[in-house]
Design an enzyme around this catalytic site. Sequence first.
Site, mmCIF file in Angstrom:
data_model
loop_
_atom_site.group_PDB
_atom_site.id
_atom_site.type_symbol
_atom_site.label_atom_id
_atom_site.label_comp_id
_atom_site.label_asym_id
_atom_site.label_seq_id
_atom_site.Cartn_x
_atom_site.Cartn_y
_atom_site.Cartn_z
ATOM 1 N N HIS A 118 37.514 31.377 35.657
ATOM 2 C CA HIS A 118 36.581 31.744 34.588
ATOM 3 C C HIS A 118 36.375 33.262 34.524
ATOM 4 O O HIS A 118 36.448 33.857 33.436
ATOM 5 C CB HIS A 118 35.232 31.058 34.805
ATOM 6 C CG HIS A 118 34.156 31.631 33.947
ATOM 7 N ND1 HIS A 118 34.065 31.365 32.590
ATOM 8 C CD2 HIS A 118 33.139 32.501 34.233
ATOM 9 C CE1 HIS A 118 33.040 32.026 32.081
ATOM 10 N NE2 HIS A 118 32.463 32.722 33.049
ATOM 11 N N ASP A 146 41.901 47.764 36.694
ATOM 12 C CA ASP A 146 42.093 46.712 37.697
ATOM 13 C C ASP A 146 40.883 46.688 38.606
ATOM 14 O O ASP A 146 40.193 47.701 38.766
ATOM 15 C CB ASP A 146 43.349 46.972 38.531
ATOM 16 C CG ASP A 146 43.075 47.945 39.672
ATOM 17 O OD1 ASP A 146 42.886 47.481 40.811
ATOM 18 O OD2 ASP A 146 43.013 49.171 39.429
ATOM 19 N N CYS A 151 37.575 28.733 28.499
ATOM 20 C CA CYS A 151 38.512 28.659 29.619
ATOM 21 C C CYS A 151 38.537 27.251 30.198
ATOM 22 O O CYS A 151 37.708 26.397 29.862
ATOM 23 C CB CYS A 151 38.140 29.680 30.696
ATOM 24 S SG CYS A 151 36.737 29.211 31.738
ATOM 25 N N CYS A 154 35.215 26.132 31.853
ATOM 26 C CA CYS A 154 34.109 25.864 30.941
ATOM 27 C C CYS A 154 34.343 24.643 30.057
ATOM 28 O O CYS A 154 33.389 24.025 29.593
ATOM 29 C CB CYS A 154 33.841 27.096 30.082
ATOM 30 S SG CYS A 154 33.157 28.480 31.042
ATOM 31 N N CYS A 195 32.491 30.230 26.137
ATOM 32 C CA CYS A 195 33.809 30.426 26.757
ATOM 33 C C CYS A 195 34.651 29.164 26.602
ATOM 34 O O CYS A 195 34.155 28.049 26.722
ATOM 35 C CB CYS A 195 33.626 30.754 28.241
ATOM 36 S SG CYS A 195 35.171 31.046 29.129
ATOM 37 N N ASP A 215 49.880 49.761 43.687
ATOM 38 C CA ASP A 215 49.252 51.039 44.002
ATOM 39 C C ASP A 215 49.879 51.571 45.283
ATOM 40 O O ASP A 215 50.570 50.851 45.999
ATOM 41 C CB ASP A 215 47.732 50.915 44.105
ATOM 42 C CG ASP A 215 47.278 49.954 45.188
ATOM 43 O OD1 ASP A 215 48.086 49.593 46.050
ATOM 44 O OD2 ASP A 215 46.093 49.576 45.168
ATOM 45 N N GLN A 246 42.916 63.301 40.567
ATOM 46 C CA GLN A 246 41.779 63.306 41.479
ATOM 47 C C GLN A 246 40.838 64.446 41.080
ATOM 48 O O GLN A 246 41.033 65.071 40.052
ATOM 49 C CB GLN A 246 42.262 63.440 42.929
ATOM 50 C CG GLN A 246 42.943 62.192 43.478
ATOM 51 C CD GLN A 246 41.998 61.019 43.644
ATOM 52 O OE1 GLN A 246 40.767 61.159 43.639
ATOM 53 N NE2 GLN A 246 42.566 59.822 43.788
ATOM 54 N N ASP A 249 48.367 59.533 47.023
ATOM 55 C CA ASP A 249 47.327 60.518 46.734
ATOM 56 C C ASP A 249 46.238 60.425 47.781
ATOM 57 O O ASP A 249 46.183 59.481 48.567
ATOM 58 C CB ASP A 249 46.739 60.296 45.340
ATOM 59 C CG ASP A 249 46.003 58.960 45.237
ATOM 60 O OD1 ASP A 249 46.486 57.969 45.826
ATOM 61 O OD2 ASP A 249 44.950 58.892 44.574
ATOM 62 N N GLY A 273 39.681 57.965 42.179
ATOM 63 C CA GLY A 273 38.534 58.647 42.739
ATOM 64 C C GLY A 273 37.230 58.420 42.021
ATOM 65 O O GLY A 273 36.241 59.115 42.276
#
Length: 381
Positions: free
Chosen positions: A344, A275, A315, A318, A313, A92, A188, A146, A225
């Site tokens: 996890h 994200d 993973c 777990c 789960c 970013d 924005q 921005d 934003g």
Amino acid sequence: MQLFECTIDATCGNARALTYTTAHGNFCTPMFMPVGTHATVKGITPDQLHVLNSQVVLANTYHLAMRPGADLVAEAGGIHEFMQYDGPMLTDSGGFQVFSLADTVKLHDDGVEFQSIYDGSHVFWTPEENMRIQQLIGADIVMQLDQCAPYPASRDFVQRAVDYSSAWARRCLAAHTRPDQTLFGIVQGGMHLDLRLESVRRLLEIEQDSLAFGGRRFGGFGIGGYSVGESHEVMFETLGEVARALPQTRPRYLMGVGNPTTLVRAVAEGVDMFDCVLPTRTARMGTAFSSTGRMNMRNAKFAHDFTPLDHECNCYTCTHFTRAYIRHLVKQDEMLGGILLSLHNLHYLLDLMRRAREAVLAGEYDAFLAAWMASPAAKDY
């Protein structure tokens, strides 16, 4: 496929499944991107990211520019070599971090002046300087500089943010020249639908002007934003129309959002990429996402619970550790507790988006959304 080519694999209502090509491999959407602010996803090794089936990792231009410096990252061979991660990456622009320092920020038509949180030095970024820094860092996808307006903010303030962001988008597109990178523009406009659509219109005009003179186009578009203090319902009043105003043939990236229900609902509105630091930050605080809602692993009820963290789960956490053990780690402030919960929580969001993609491909996203909203997992999000 050519670099930065976007293929629409399927649609289901407004939900989409895309494939996008970068110099470090393809990624498929809908998709969640783990955040590696300082060129590391906290507590997670690059190999573990691959095991988790993470597709794109995000790093932060502001923090990397301050420390260790973009020149050093470039000297190391770029961000991929520096952190030994060989998959696609995104940086970013650092604009959100800059404008979160409201007391020290001074806006100029030519750029933004701010004070470093690291050493107090004064820094001035033009759009051209921001592009220079991101090209040195070397991620596959970079974002325009921005201005991100807070919430609440006056309409005049938000209008000014659109004006600055649009002017800087034009200069970023002109300054960005690295062929193995692509640049995303950013929408924005706060919670004002007309300002959001004006921002979209300006970005598309900037792109057309660039192409008319043999320049480049935006590889995709960020929607910035949002998630700046407003409720989720306020965000969804405008998000869908904004997303669908953007070109069909390029990714739409809702920036800084990691709430599971928000992701599932935003996919239904036509958003492709997400994200957020939420899964790893909450993990370090002792909180787990789960199929029954959020779990505070400090709670005494887990002290003698020798069952998996989440029964649904598969993973690493777990399948190997119990709630009692994880609670013990969290209560003792052992770093392994944050690591296991981070693994996890990241798996949880990455797998959620994998299942969302499968639902789009099968033409069943409406049913997927309805099942999620009726599930116990949705109640806490």
